[in-house]
Design a protein around this motif. Structure first.
Motif, PDB file in Angstrom:
ATOM      1  N   GLU A 123       2.425  -2.928  -4.749  1.00 28.10           N
ATOM      2  CA  GLU A 123       2.638  -2.477  -3.564  1.00 28.10           C
ATOM      3  C   GLU A 123       3.567  -1.256  -3.960  1.00 28.10           C
ATOM      4  O   GLU A 123       3.351   0.064  -3.498  1.00 28.10           O
ATOM      5  N   TYR A 151      -3.839  -1.369   0.955  1.00 31.23           N
ATOM      6  CA  TYR A 151      -4.043  -1.191   2.252  1.00 31.23           C
ATOM      7  C   TYR A 151      -2.976  -0.342   2.955  1.00 31.23           C
ATOM      8  O   TYR A 151      -3.548   0.547   3.832  1.00 31.23           O
ATOM      9  N   ASP A 206      -6.435 -10.591 -18.962  1.00 29.07           N
ATOM     10  CA  ASP A 206      -5.421 -11.530 -18.036  1.00 29.07           C
ATOM     11  C   ASP A 206      -4.472 -12.322 -19.043  1.00 29.07           C
ATOM     12  O   ASP A 206      -4.575 -12.204 -20.598  1.00 29.07           O
TER      13      ASP A 206
END
Ligand SMILES: NC(=O)c1ccc[n+]([C@@H]2O[C@H](COP(=O)([O-])OP(=O)(O)OC[C@H]3O[C@@H](n4cnc5c(N)ncnc54)[C@H](OP(=O)(O)O)[C@@H]3O)[C@@H](O)[C@H]2O)c1
Lengths: 358, 358
Positions: free
Chosen positions: B106, B138, B35
């Motif tokens: 995305e 998704y 990170d």
């Protein structure tokens, strides 16, 4: 395949009206059509489809074998009746004459767990003759491929619950009575719910011996287990009456069903699997009230809980489109009774159907 | 693969909480985590997941390349930011060190039509190093695989219409403002709707030059065309304000939006194809009213008209499950940037994840 697909239509009733038009619109040739009904034999298939004559005349089904042996269609669509016992002879005729076949017969989707003997016999015959046999229709996608596909978005599934409803008023008095509509609760329990409390083994024996014809979800649960790689360890069906909160008129039955009395039935099939996933599917056939409409609702329990709804599906058109769209996979498949859980999923046919055939 | 899958987690924010737990529950080993945030670096990943310590400590992202070169994970999940420009460096680091990578970014689902230069560069790098790169989440299933699968039950499609909504209140003030919530209609037209009337070619140029970052449906329409074998001939996006019939309080914006004033936006992407199928998809991001909830509704127009609804989808969990379930196909795939329209559909992982890898 760089020539037009050649198709034979076996059974020229309501489904064939859509099946034949869809075939022609996807660039296939209908080379023969068969039926048993004298009122239909001798008619041009154009008449059945409500359009121009095509020159293809519906033959008597007793000549189907010879005609197919001569014309060698690539595939035959069997759209006659609903059980494997009903269509075994049609499938055998196709196989013996070297013709692949797919049927709208509901049990044919996954007949292994309801008519194993017939299915194994047909599987053997198909292999001997190098043809593929299968069944498809609306459930193939809306109770099957859709569910298996969506399962691919789940992390953990503990239960799959499906519910599909239809209005018995649309299918005539025989089917309405078969669903217990208009019976008293006691009559329902005796005539329809009489197998409810039998064990999984007992129900399996009754079903496989042909004594108890289960609901379509009995076959669907088998299909889902096979497609998802699950191992069924028990499967039971319970038929429970549906009721309406107020008196309900049934034109099909020609009577008014009192509030709280059976308006039809819900056949609930529950399958437990070795992998710990429960499949509970419900087929509701009842006299609809004013606010009822056809539903197809599925919920995955586990992580995350996910629900999909298909309201008012055009079941007839979807049945026929699913069957026609299955043809390339059928023709491309290895010989045998290859239920659609073993075939690649349907794709939308953008190009003529033959271009999807190796 | 008869050993445990080895995974590295790149970006340890909200998505990683689910991604890492899902990986462990599917029998994978997390061998490293990275990170950029000092508050996170040095923590055990168990802490991030809210459970017991695991011994795997989050490293500073600048060491990611060396650590991956040494530990050779089979796959790295990149869950940091939302555009290809944001994650190009992360993907390049993975590729250079021989590690497959998949991202929740995305745009990464189908970046060919929004960041072609970056994507071609990564494709080349991936091929040189024998790794596969892709994006999922998704939309991969609920705007993609689900739609392509259901299209297989259609006879004729003239138009595919999709609509998906989310509550900007859940994503903080930056995103809410980015959607035009709280602006006047004039401000909305100038700041958000300013590209609406440009031609397909002009919008394409602005998007591909990075000047105009389109909505996710811009990429999704490209994904759908590729997966369904359709040829896009034009694609335009229109951003229109959403409004509410009464005054609406927004805690995120710290204001009350007057009735009829913009509460957010709907980005509508319309793609015309050579095959005559129109794809019109809509992403609605707005301040929800009391009766609003997340929806995912898709309708096929043509024969037969068919609509599917997914109400209140658990977007975060479904994003992470879709990414994890994509890993077998990613590892099995040929090298390059292989967007998921070119991969086999996800399956539910009944068995440990490594058993699905060749
Ligand atoms: N595809 C989908 O359906 C879907 C669904 C949900 C989310 N997403 C996307 O997934 C991404 C992650 O979501 P999230 O909720 O986990 O976001 P998040 O909570 O902000 O987590 C991102 C983490 O990555 C760190 N980070 C940012 N840039 C980095 C870099 N260059 N190198 C290493 N670490 C970096 C962030 O550190 P800082 O906090 O210091 O910046 C943070 O710890 C977002 O872009 C989100 O939009 C996609």
């Amino acid at each position: 395949m760089d020539r037009k697909l050649k198709v034979a239509q076996y059974g020229c009733g309501k489904m064939s009206v859509f099946l034949m038009r869809y075939l022609l619109e996807k660039g296939a040739d209908i080379v023969a059509a068969f039926d048993v009904n004298p009122a239909v034999i001798g008619k041009d298939i154009g008449e059945i489809m409500g359009g121009a004559h095509t020159g293809v005349i519906i033959s008597d089904v007793k000549d189907a074998g010879d005609i197919m042996a001569e014309l060698k269609p690539d595939v035959c669509i069997v759209a006659t009746l609903s059980t494997m016992a009903d269509i075994e002879q049609a499938f055998a005729t196709c196989a013996k004459n070297g013709v692949n076949a797919i049927s709208t017969c509901e049990e044919a989707l996954y007949p292994w767990n309801s008519s194993p003997a017939i299915t194994q016999k047909l599987d053997q015959l198909a292999k001997e003759n190098g043809v593929t046999l299968a069944g498809s229709g609306y459930p193939d996608m809306y109770w099957g491929v859709l569910i298996d596909t969506l399962a691919g978005s789940m992390h953990k599934i503990t239960k799959i619950k499906g519910s599909s409803s239809y209005n018995v008023e649309d299918y005539g008095i025989a089917l309405a009575k078969g669903h217990g509509a208009g019976l008293s609760k006691e009559e329902f329990a005796q005539e329809i719910g009489n197998y409810n409390d039998l064990s999984s083994e007992e129900q399996k024996r009754l079903v496989e011996s042909g004594e108890y014809v289960p609901s379509y979800m009995w076959n669907q649960n088998g299909w889902l287990c096979s497609k998802m790689g699950l191992t069924p360890i028990s499967q039971t069906q319970k038929c429970v009456p549906t009721t309406h909160h107020s008196d309900l008129r049934s034109d099909t039955l020609g009577m008014t069903i009192k509030a709280g009395e059976p308006t039809g039935m819900s056949a609930i099939v529950t399958t437990e699997t070795a992998e710990g996933i429960t499949i509970e599917t419900e087929c509701i056939g009842k006299v609809y009230g004013p606010d009822d409409f056809d539903k197809n609702d599925w919920t995955f329990y586990g992580e995350p809980e996910t629900t999909i709804n298909v309201n008012r599906p055009a079941t007839v058109e979807l049945t026929c489109a699913n069957v026609v769209n299955r043809i390339p996979a059928l023709v491309n498949a290895q010989p045998g009774y290859i239920s659609t859980d073993k075939l690649p999923n349907n794709v939308y046919l953008v190009r003529p159907i033959n271009e999807y055939i190796k």
